[in-house]
Design a protein around this motif. Sequence first.
Motif, PDB file in Angstrom:
ATOM      1  N   ARG A 284       0.833  -1.213   0.000  1.00 21.21           N
ATOM      2  CA  ARG A 284       0.000   0.000   0.000  1.00 21.21           C
ATOM      3  C   ARG A 284       0.868   1.263   0.000  1.00 21.21           C
ATOM      4  O   ARG A 284       0.686   2.174   0.808  1.00 21.21           O
ATOM      5  CB  ARG A 284      -0.975  -0.009   1.187  1.00 21.21           C
ATOM      6  N   GLN A 285       1.806   1.290  -0.938  1.00 18.95           N
ATOM      7  CA  GLN A 285       2.753   2.395  -1.076  1.00 18.95           C
ATOM      8  C   GLN A 285       2.342   3.316  -2.226  1.00 18.95           C
ATOM      9  O   GLN A 285       1.639   2.912  -3.155  1.00 18.95           O
ATOM     10  CB  GLN A 285       4.154   1.845  -1.355  1.00 18.95           C
ATOM     11  N   PRO A 286       2.791   4.585  -2.194  1.00 15.30           N
ATOM     12  CA  PRO A 286       2.508   5.487  -3.321  1.00 15.30           C
ATOM     13  C   PRO A 286       3.197   5.010  -4.595  1.00 15.30           C
ATOM     14  O   PRO A 286       4.275   4.394  -4.552  1.00 15.30           O
ATOM     15  CB  PRO A 286       3.065   6.829  -2.846  1.00 15.30           C
ATOM     16  N   LEU A 287       2.596   5.305  -5.718  1.00 16.78           N
ATOM     17  CA  LEU A 287       3.100   4.833  -7.004  1.00 16.78           C
ATOM     18  C   LEU A 287       4.457   5.431  -7.354  1.00 16.78           C
ATOM     19  O   LEU A 287       5.214   4.856  -8.147  1.00 16.78           O
ATOM     20  CB  LEU A 287       2.071   5.178  -8.087  1.00 16.78           C
ATOM     21  N   SER A 288       4.787   6.546  -6.751  1.00 19.24           N
ATOM     22  CA  SER A 288       6.079   7.179  -7.025  1.00 19.24           C
ATOM     23  C   SER A 288       7.256   6.261  -6.702  1.00 19.24           C
ATOM     24  O   SER A 288       8.342   6.407  -7.267  1.00 19.24           O
ATOM     25  CB  SER A 288       6.207   8.484  -6.238  1.00 19.24           C
ATOM     26  N   ARG A 289       7.050   5.295  -5.824  1.00 21.83           N
ATOM     27  CA  ARG A 289       8.135   4.366  -5.466  1.00 21.83           C
ATOM     28  C   ARG A 289       8.498   3.434  -6.629  1.00 21.83           C
ATOM     29  O   ARG A 289       9.536   2.752  -6.579  1.00 21.83           O
ATOM     30  CB  ARG A 289       7.744   3.547  -4.240  1.00 21.83           C
ATOM     31  N   TYR A 290       7.658   3.400  -7.648  1.00 17.47           N
ATOM     32  CA  TYR A 290       7.959   2.612  -8.858  1.00 17.47           C
ATOM     33  C   TYR A 290       9.329   3.007  -9.417  1.00 17.47           C
ATOM     34  O   TYR A 290      10.067   2.167  -9.938  1.00 17.47           O
ATOM     35  CB  TYR A 290       6.851   2.857  -9.875  1.00 17.47           C
TER      36      TYR A 290
END
Length: 450
Positions: A284-290
């Motif tokens: 459940r992390q923000p997509l920016s961590r991609y």
Amino acid sequence: MSYAHEILKNLQRSSPAQSEFYQAAEEVLASLGPELERDPRYLRHGIIERLIEPERQILFRVAWMDDAGGVHVNKGYRVQFNSALGPYKGGLRFHPAVTAGVIKFLGFEQIFKNALTGLPIGGAKGGADFDPKGRSDAEIMRFCQAFMTELHRHIGATVDVPAGDIGVGTREIGYLYGHYRRLSGRYEGTITGKGLDWGGSLGRKQATGYGCVYFAENMLNARNESLEGNTCLVSGAGNVAIYTIEKLYQLGAFPVTCSDSRGTIHDEHGIDLELLKQLKEEQRQPLSRYLEYHPKAEYTPAEDYPQGGHAVWRYSARAAFPCATQNELSGSDAEALLANGIACVSEGANMPSTREAVERFLEAGIAFGPGKAANAGGVATSQLEMQQNAGLTQWPLEKVDSHLRAIMADIFRRSSRTAAEFGQPSNLIMGANITGFRRVANAMIEQGLF
């Protein structure tokens, strides 16, 4: 004053400040005009007036306690719109943007979507203005239990069968169903989307996304085209988007975007599906961590993009799948998609395209699958879960997926055939609305006033 205009004017007076509901009603009424002229029974029996008003609207307080002992109060909703075809069926949405208007728009759409499946289910929707983000499992459990304490008296396996939606996944369904069993003393298929070990159906998690892709496949095949080898755009990073991306890969397509409320990822090498599942389903992390794993991918923060548009729709592609939320795809986004060669739009979310966007797609003559048809796979598979619960059995994934694919093909065929009756074979909005309307309206006439 036209009949449709009068209906909408009365609706705005009786249900003030519910813009999403007005938008959904206006779209349906605009489509139904030719059918109402053709068959006077519908006006004589007051079908539109009866359809536009829910059979029951339930509004309740949800009081719950956080981990620090603080008390919070949210609003809970369940709108049971129409039961002419069977028990009410529709999801629960937990999101801070939930209002009475949002729930009524979703419930109204659900009537026609459920009717399109050909299955014996009515239309409903519910939820609360509760935000699960940042809350502990214990806080979410307490909220779900407080919510179900009120809701349980209004639902049942042959009365009203809720499911998940935005903010309500397997975890929340588990807490809701566990408390329902505790309060009712019954183990039955009263909620769908359950865990596989306690009454859930294989394929339910994937169904809305898979169904959305199957619908696009049918639209393109009818034009002697296919998804295979084509670049695709997907919005969202939740359950629908993830499994839309998965099915696109399985059919040989190439999805290159996804998004969340904070921003958009564009990966020209194709979205890393396993990483997306890890970030969104497990962590459940923000997509920016991609970008930590794929630094060459492009990330556009939501606040950096001009107002009135969405970065996810500004890339070249052949097919687009809006899978996030209502009104996410604007008129300017539609112009950008068409300029970049889009040939197909299949809506995975509920009413994700604005009225201006839809008008542009219809004018351009592209393959356009409206949400009530294209995203009906989720509720169709929920009803398959109800069948399995009633028989105390569980079907293999292949059987569920085969049923899903057949249902989506049937929805496309019937919607196309109905649209062709009125000389507009590519207008699947008209086709889907009239097809669903006929089934519900005829049942209402045959059953008398209720």
